[in-house]
Design an enzyme around this catalytic site. Structure first.
Site, mmCIF file in Angstrom:
data_model
loop_
_atom_site.group_PDB
_atom_site.id
_atom_site.type_symbol
_atom_site.label_atom_id
_atom_site.label_comp_id
_atom_site.label_asym_id
_atom_site.label_seq_id
_atom_site.Cartn_x
_atom_site.Cartn_y
_atom_site.Cartn_z
ATOM 1 N N ARG A 37 0.770 -1.240 0.072
ATOM 2 C CA ARG A 37 0.058 0.028 -0.044
ATOM 3 C C ARG A 37 0.738 1.314 -0.144
ATOM 4 O O ARG A 37 0.183 2.356 0.258
ATOM 5 C CB ARG A 37 -0.999 0.095 1.137
ATOM 6 C CG ARG A 37 -1.963 -1.197 1.364
ATOM 7 C CD ARG A 37 -2.873 -1.104 0.169
ATOM 8 N NE ARG A 37 -3.732 -2.292 0.227
ATOM 9 C CZ ARG A 37 -4.758 -2.253 -0.807
ATOM 10 N NH1 ARG A 37 -4.760 -1.718 -1.881
ATOM 11 N NH2 ARG A 37 -5.617 -3.610 -0.759
ATOM 12 N N HIS A 67 5.799 -9.326 -6.725
ATOM 13 C CA HIS A 67 4.448 -8.732 -6.916
ATOM 14 C C HIS A 67 4.676 -7.159 -6.799
ATOM 15 O O HIS A 67 5.159 -6.645 -5.739
ATOM 16 C CB HIS A 67 3.154 -9.260 -6.039
ATOM 17 C CG HIS A 67 2.044 -8.917 -6.487
ATOM 18 N ND1 HIS A 67 1.664 -7.579 -6.762
ATOM 19 C CD2 HIS A 67 0.871 -9.881 -6.604
ATOM 20 C CE1 HIS A 67 0.265 -7.777 -7.071
ATOM 21 N NE2 HIS A 67 -0.151 -8.912 -7.093
ATOM 22 N N HIS A 107 -0.562 -5.639 -11.492
ATOM 23 C CA HIS A 107 -2.002 -5.563 -12.219
ATOM 24 C C HIS A 107 -1.776 -4.305 -13.022
ATOM 25 O O HIS A 107 -1.338 -3.358 -12.857
ATOM 26 C CB HIS A 107 -2.841 -5.071 -10.766
ATOM 27 C CG HIS A 107 -2.977 -6.175 -9.719
ATOM 28 N ND1 HIS A 107 -3.866 -5.817 -8.790
ATOM 29 C CD2 HIS A 107 -2.731 -7.350 -9.783
ATOM 30 C CE1 HIS A 107 -4.099 -6.953 -7.841
ATOM 31 N NE2 HIS A 107 -3.169 -7.961 -8.461
ATOM 32 N N HIS A 179 -9.542 -14.244 -10.119
ATOM 33 C CA HIS A 179 -10.083 -13.266 -11.103
ATOM 34 C C HIS A 179 -10.382 -13.775 -12.675
ATOM 35 O O HIS A 179 -11.437 -12.918 -13.042
ATOM 36 C CB HIS A 179 -8.597 -12.323 -11.475
ATOM 37 C CG HIS A 179 -8.143 -11.955 -10.402
ATOM 38 N ND1 HIS A 179 -6.760 -11.087 -10.273
ATOM 39 C CD2 HIS A 179 -8.302 -11.399 -9.125
ATOM 40 C CE1 HIS A 179 -6.285 -10.388 -9.221
ATOM 41 N NE2 HIS A 179 -7.577 -11.018 -8.418
ATOM 42 N N HIS A 211 -1.670 -17.758 -10.144
ATOM 43 C CA HIS A 211 -2.302 -17.650 -8.789
ATOM 44 C C HIS A 211 -3.518 -18.396 -8.571
ATOM 45 O O HIS A 211 -4.480 -18.264 -9.062
ATOM 46 C CB HIS A 211 -2.872 -16.083 -8.570
ATOM 47 C CG HIS A 211 -1.634 -15.151 -8.219
ATOM 48 N ND1 HIS A 211 -1.903 -13.769 -8.505
ATOM 49 C CD2 HIS A 211 -0.455 -15.427 -8.240
ATOM 50 C CE1 HIS A 211 -0.657 -13.187 -8.509
ATOM 51 N NE2 HIS A 211 0.429 -14.013 -8.136
#
Length: 276
Positions: A37, A67, A107, A179, A211
């Site tokens: 974050r 990641h 992402h 996803h 994933h």
């Protein structure tokens, strides 16, 4: 066979991550390159990296999957957010050179109202500004659930990003089961057709990591809410078929289920019992 692991805290350094993965009976793992974050990254100890590389080689670990932080949005409508993301990406890829031959997953981003076409153009521009011919990391676009203004909720969108990248040999895909299911692909009823469609559009050779997550939601919900293996709408049997699928052998499978270490240990043991 496959490699199986989970997300590991990076706070103790590379060797500590490896030891943590060992304690879970994992032979790969994922980790955030920095606070997921935030933007700060810890200094890398070359001695720590050396011990890590020696340990993983001895244990015959599979590729690890770094990641990117969630704050990295390469296609934001705000120029300062995009530039912040590009700087983070460039820094992360430089840091990945300490552990060459592994994967860096991110992402693709949210276009925040600009439209998918514009979002794709911004992502490819960012990648073309940061990827280099001499880097030893494969950058993975993650399949997304398609919530809000996310880019990457369809295989066609991932293909469009790849088409715009100059150094295509440096790009792959991380296939997230939650996803992909949430975005509308029926990996329960017809996984063969889903993987065939992926091959037709993206190319199965670009599918580098998985994933493996169950989903709290029904197919096509576009919500992205992970669940423990066998406790969601995808279910244990469908997960088993994916683990055993011939097209997915030899790849790292990373758990991102809502678990503690004991839960990950149980799931890794369960998945190992399915391996062929």
């Amino acid at each position: 066979m496959i490699y199986i692991g989970s997300h590991i805290s990076s706070s103790g350094g590379y060797e500590a991550m490896c030891k943590n993965a060992q304690s879970l009976d994992a032979d790969t793992f994922a980790f955030f390159t920095r606070n997921p974050r935030g933007g700060a990254a810890k200094d890398i100890s070359e001695e720590d990296v050396k011990r890590f590389l020696e340990r993983t080689a001895k244990l015959q670990f599979g590729p690890i999957v770094a990641h990117a932080p969630y704050t990295m949005n390469l296609c934001s409508s705000k120029p300062e957010t995009r530039e912040f993301g590009i700087k983070m990406l460039a820094d992360d890829l430089a840091r990945m050179e300490y552990t060459p031959g592994n994967y860096y997953n991110f992402h693709p981003g949210s276009h925040t109202g600009q439209g998918t076409e514009k979002g794709i153009a911004l992502i490819t521009d960012a990648l073309n500004r940061t990827l280099t011919a001499d880097m030893h990391t494969t950058v993975l676009l993650e399949t997304m659930a398609g919530k809000g203004s996310e880019v990457g909720g369809t295989f066609e969108e991932l293909r469009a990003v790849i088409d715009g990248v100059i150094l295509k040999e440096k790009i792959g895909v991380c296939f997230d089961t939650c996803h992909t299911w949430d975005s509308g692909y029926d990996i329960v009823g017809d996984p063969d057709s889903v993987l065939q469609k992926f091959d037709d559009i993206v190319g199965i050779d670009r599918l580098c990591a998985i994933h493996i997550n169950d989903s709290k939601n029904s197919i096509g919900s576009h919500k992205d809410r992970h669940e423990r293996i066998g406790f969601g709408m995808i279910g244990e049997e469908a997960m088993k078929r994916l683990v055993q699928h011939p097209l997915l052998q030899g790849k790292p499978f990373i758990l991102e289920t809502p678990n503690d270490d004991a839960g990950y240990r149980r799931e890794i043991s369960l998945i190992r019992s399915w391996m062929i």
